[in-house]
Design an enzyme around this catalytic site. Structure first.
Site, PDB file in Angstrom:
ATOM      1  N   LYS A 188      -5.795   3.227   7.156  1.00  0.00           N
ATOM      2  CA  LYS A 188      -6.971   2.548   7.700  1.00  0.00           C
ATOM      3  C   LYS A 188      -6.682   1.055   7.898  1.00  0.00           C
ATOM      4  CE  LYS A 188      -8.277  -0.007   4.099  1.00  0.00           C
ATOM      5  NZ  LYS A 188      -8.604  -1.427   4.107  1.00  0.00           N
TER       6      LYS A 188
ATOM      7  N   ILE B 255       0.833  -1.200   0.000  1.00  0.00           N
ATOM      8  CA  ILE B 255       0.000   0.000   0.000  1.00  0.00           C
ATOM      9  C   ILE B 255       0.872   1.256   0.000  1.00  0.00           C
ATOM     10  CG2 ILE B 255      -0.258   0.185   2.510  1.00  0.00           C
ATOM     11  CD1 ILE B 255      -2.990   0.833  -0.150  1.00  0.00           C
TER      12      ILE B 255
ATOM     13  N   SER C 136      11.465   0.831   7.766  1.00  0.00           N
ATOM     14  CA  SER C 136      10.966  -0.494   7.398  1.00  0.00           C
ATOM     15  C   SER C 136      12.063  -1.526   7.619  1.00  0.00           C
ATOM     16  CB  SER C 136      10.521  -0.516   5.931  1.00  0.00           C
ATOM     17  OG  SER C 136      10.100  -1.803   5.546  1.00  0.00           O
ATOM     18  N   ARG C 137      11.657  -2.724   7.978  1.00  0.00           N
ATOM     19  CA  ARG C 137      12.632  -3.814   8.126  1.00  0.00           C
ATOM     20  C   ARG C 137      12.969  -4.447   6.774  1.00  0.00           C
ATOM     21  NH1 ARG C 137       9.809  -7.531  12.503  1.00  0.00           N
ATOM     22  NH2 ARG C 137       8.028  -6.868  11.254  1.00  0.00           N
TER      23      ARG C 137
ATOM     24  N   ASP D 274     -11.130  -5.877   6.172  1.00  0.00           N
ATOM     25  CA  ASP D 274     -10.112  -4.937   5.702  1.00  0.00           C
ATOM     26  C   ASP D 274     -10.624  -4.165   4.490  1.00  0.00           C
ATOM     27  OD1 ASP D 274      -7.090  -4.088   5.753  1.00  0.00           O
ATOM     28  OD2 ASP D 274      -7.515  -4.639   3.679  1.00  0.00           O
TER      29      ASP D 274
END
Length: 309
Positions: A87, A11, A33-34, A165
């Site tokens: 969201k 996303i 971020s990993r 979702d």
């Protein structure tokens, strides 16, 4: 304004990065971020390190799955940063209330975004329904989970919402366009025998004027994807399709059909305005409806779901 994007997954790459890059208001100054990164942008693997070393970045946009999001959001707020939430805004309502209280106490902006509300025809639908008496409203939201959420196992775990979702996108539109609030009266949740969250759901709602309001969500849709809301009123029938991109009144198109690529740019426009005026926007009605569906819903076990079919 400089913004840091936390959680570089599908996303973020598909929607957030283009929206930020093409906006005159924003500069993507860092990522956290990993596993992911954005070319040409400083990358961190730890939010605390970013907050400590980049104090000029005043806005944090969180694209993490719902369960870990609270800790990251609270950390950012406690470091004096404005926070934008993908969201749903959290894994639980209590988390969202705690974040809202923390932002208010610190005088910071907290924005719980609902991207489907930014679809082209949602404002027009809201305006059309404003003076109508609703008789019946039917939501049909059916899509292929393998197409839209490939490999996202977190979505099937507690807190991942399952079919809600995408279903919460529909509910974000419904709560925006209806002049009166609704609440859940009954629900059936179809849960695969090898998963923790539902793959389909049917929900009934109470409407204060007695309208018949229902929703059907399904993640097993083959072929054409269906994102539709039909409202039958005393003044005609409204139909939103394409996730809010197209609208018909009594079968006649109203306005030009639009793509959905304007949703995230509008979210970032809204965040810019909120930060500049020192406000917040935390509408939890869509999430409340989902929570109530989980509370009232009967669980029916259905066939196992496997990513590879």
């Amino acid at each position: 304004m400089k913004v840091a994007l936390v959680g570089i997954g599908k996303i973020a790459v598909d929607q957030h990065v283009p929206a930020i890059t093409n906006s005159p208001d924003w500069e993507l100054a860092a990522t956290v971020s990993r596993h992911g990164s954005v070319d040409g942008v400083e990358a961190f693997t730890d939010l605390g390190e970013l907050l400590e070393t980049r104090p000029e970045i005043r806005v944090i946009s969180l694209c993490l799955p719902p369960v870990p999001r609270f800790a990251y959001a609270m950390q950012a707020l406690q470091a004096g940063r404005h926070v934008m939430l993908e969201k749903p805004p959290g894994a639980t309502l209590a988390e969202c209330h705690a974040l809202e209280a923390a932002a208010k106490a610190a005088g910071l902006t907290l924005y719980a975004t609902w991207h489907s509300r930014e679809a082209d025809m949602v404002p027009a639908a809201k305006a059309w329904l404003a003076d109508k008496v609703l008789k019946k409203l039917t939501v049909t939201w059916k899509e292929d989970v393998r197409r839209w959420h490939p490999g996202q196992d977190w979505i099937w775990e507690p807190g991942g919402l399952g079919v809600f979702d995408p279903g919460i996108n529909a509910l974000s539109i419904v709560t925006e366009i209806l002049p009166h609030d609704i609440h859940v009266t009954d629900a059936v949740l179809e849960v695969p025998e090898n998963r923790q969250t539902p793959i389909a759901a049917q929900i009934g709602f109470h409407h204060p004027q007695g309208a018949d309001v229902s929703a059907t969500f399904d993640w097993r849709q083959d072929g054409d994807q269906i994102w539709e809301i039909e409202a039958i009123t005393d003044g005609g029938t409204l139909r939103l399709s394409g996730g809010g991109a197209q609208m018909e009144i009594d079968g006649q198109p109203s306005g030009e059909a639009a793509a959905l690529d304007g949703e995230y740019p509008r979210l970032y426009d809204r965040m810019s305005a909120l930060v500049q005026k020192g406000g917040s926007d935390v509408d939890l009605r869509p999430m409340t409806l989902v929570a109530d569906a989980y509370t009232l819903g009967r669980r029916d076990t259905v066939a196992a779901f496997h990513e590879d079919g």
